[in-house]
Design a protein around this motif. Structure first.
Motif, PDB file in Angstrom:
ATOM      1  N   THR A   1      48.853  37.191  48.104  1.00 47.23           N
ATOM      2  CA  THR A   1      48.477  36.335  46.979  1.00 47.23           C
ATOM      3  C   THR A   1      47.246  35.479  47.298  1.00 47.23           C
TER       4      THR A   1
ATOM      5  N   GLY B   1      39.414  40.739  44.148  1.00 47.24           N
ATOM      6  CA  GLY B   1      40.141  39.508  44.451  1.00 47.24           C
ATOM      7  C   GLY B   1      41.078  39.093  43.332  1.00 47.24           C
ATOM      8  N   LEU B   2      40.689  39.400  42.109  1.00 44.58           N
ATOM      9  CA  LEU B   2      41.520  39.034  40.959  1.00 44.58           C
ATOM     10  C   LEU B   2      42.931  39.596  41.084  1.00 44.58           C
TER      11      LEU B   2
ATOM     12  N   SER C   1      44.806  39.652  43.671  1.00 47.69           N
ATOM     13  CA  SER C   1      45.645  38.666  44.380  1.00 47.69           C
ATOM     14  C   SER C   1      46.077  37.539  43.448  1.00 47.69           C
ATOM     15  N   LEU C   2      45.195  37.105  42.573  1.00 52.92           N
ATOM     16  CA  LEU C   2      45.554  36.052  41.617  1.00 52.92           C
ATOM     17  C   LEU C   2      46.628  36.558  40.647  1.00 52.92           C
ATOM     18  N   LEU C   3      46.498  37.813  40.217  1.00 45.85           N
ATOM     19  CA  LEU C   3      47.490  38.375  39.291  1.00 45.85           C
ATOM     20  C   LEU C   3      48.855  38.512  39.972  1.00 45.85           C
TER      21      LEU C   3
ATOM     22  N   TYR D   1      49.912  36.631  42.435  1.00 47.10           N
ATOM     23  CA  TYR D   1      50.409  35.254  42.539  1.00 47.10           C
ATOM     24  C   TYR D   1      50.991  34.781  41.203  1.00 47.10           C
ATOM     25  N   MET D   2      50.260  35.032  40.136  1.00 47.50           N
ATOM     26  CA  MET D   2      50.724  34.569  38.817  1.00 47.50           C
ATOM     27  C   MET D   2      51.987  35.310  38.394  1.00 47.50           C
TER      28      MET D   2
END
Lengths: 223, 223
Positions: free
Chosen positions: A110, A194-195, A197-199, A201-202
């Motif tokens: 994440t 990188g996005l 990892s954000l997805l 995490y979310m």
């Protein structure tokens, strides 16, 4: 759509690659699944042909698949990224290589952690050399959606070397039933990789499995 | 909403900062505009008070604004990022600093070019020290939308140091009339900062001025 193109999905036995292969074969492309061993590739191809009800997909070793195809799609775990690219380097010369790889570094998936080169796509470009157009795409698409016929509520941001190559890959995005956008030079790939990892995490934070991204404020037609 | 909080918008004479200040003042926050000189800050505050029809906004030098406020919002051109942060470092200790800065490197603003530290937010964290919680947000919001009452068709991805600080900033996102998401650790800020270059590129490619991004597949309530 250029129906004569042959696509090789290198690492096509994995979930993401197999799902993309399924969608392209459904759209009429000639698709070759590549894997480290021809046997595993043949087995994945047989699965897909059964799903498709046609002999549309072939299975070969990664190198043979890369040699036989017009456009190569690389979908491997990041740990196999470098070695896979090195193994197909000669066969890839002069072609477009679509890199789907997300450089996740377990266990902290994440957290964005880009490789030295800036992104997986730039690393691929450096390994394959200037005679290859590396284009990055599909990193934010969950494999769970690829085998269903439901609309995928996630856009595909296409970045990479050369506008012509990006436009060619945008045709593949459309053929796979998704909406794509030309998002610029290969250095921009770090954002799209990188996005993911954000997805992830979310998804964890908000109790979901299907976080995605849509671009707003633009019209597809205008170019 | 904690109505007793005072917000300082450092660099609040710029379009983005002034627009955010307008929205927060409209929502009932006490807002201080900071600028390099108190005179410029007072002038911007007077503009906003006229628009708001109330004496809701104050203008001070960056340092005085930072000292007087509970939460600091830094909205400056990247060329002024380091010097501005150094000038408010002492006043920022123990506080949340919301970094809105996008590290664009003219003339190639459509190409992602992150600073050595990884992102502007990580650079800010390094300058301000561990006693400050740097949270990054609002980088993808076009200033043109901030002074209108129309819905902003763009989500705000909030990354930064510490979950409590991110949740506090998510309240500010909501107060400003936007939808925000907790998107994880400060290392993830590079994605959000970099996304601005992709949006600028896509605006040019697709003939728009208002490209934005929406997260799909998640529900706000679930946490």
């Amino acid at each position: 759509m250029n129906i004569l193109l042959t696509l090789a999905v290198i690492g096509g036995t994995g979930k993401e690659g197999k799902g993309l292969a399924y969608r392209w074969a459904s759209a009429g492309y000639r698709v070759i699944i590549g894997s480290r061993t021809a046997e595993k590739a043949e087995s994945a191809a047989a699965d897909l042909n059964e799903m498709l009800g046609a002999e549309a997909v072939e299975g070969l070793s990664n190198f043979d698949a890369a040699e036989k195809a017009d456009i190569l799609v690389v979908s491997v775990p990041y740990s196999a990224h470098k070695s896979t690219l090195e193994s197909i380097r000669e066969a890839a010369q002069g072609k477009i290589v679509v890199d789907v790889t997300v450089p996740l570094v377990p266990p902290k998936v994440t957290k964005v952690q880009m490789p030295e080169a800036g992104s997986a796509a730039q690393e691929a470009q450096s390994i394959l050399g200037e005679n290859v157009s590396v284009v990055s795409a599909f990193q934010n698409i969950s494999h769970e959606h690829l085998f269903s016929d439901r609309t995928i509520d996630c856009d595909v941001l296409v970045t990479g070397k050369g506008k012509d190559a990006r436009l060619e890959v945008l045709k593949l995005v459309k053929a796979a039933g998704m909406r794509g956008w030309d998002a610029g030079v290969i250095e921009n790939s770090m954002v799209v990789e990188g996005l993911t990892s954000l997805l992830i995490y979310m998804n964890k934070q908000y109790g979901s499995k299907s976080a995605g991204v849509r671009i707003t404020g633009l019209k597809q037609g205008k170019k």
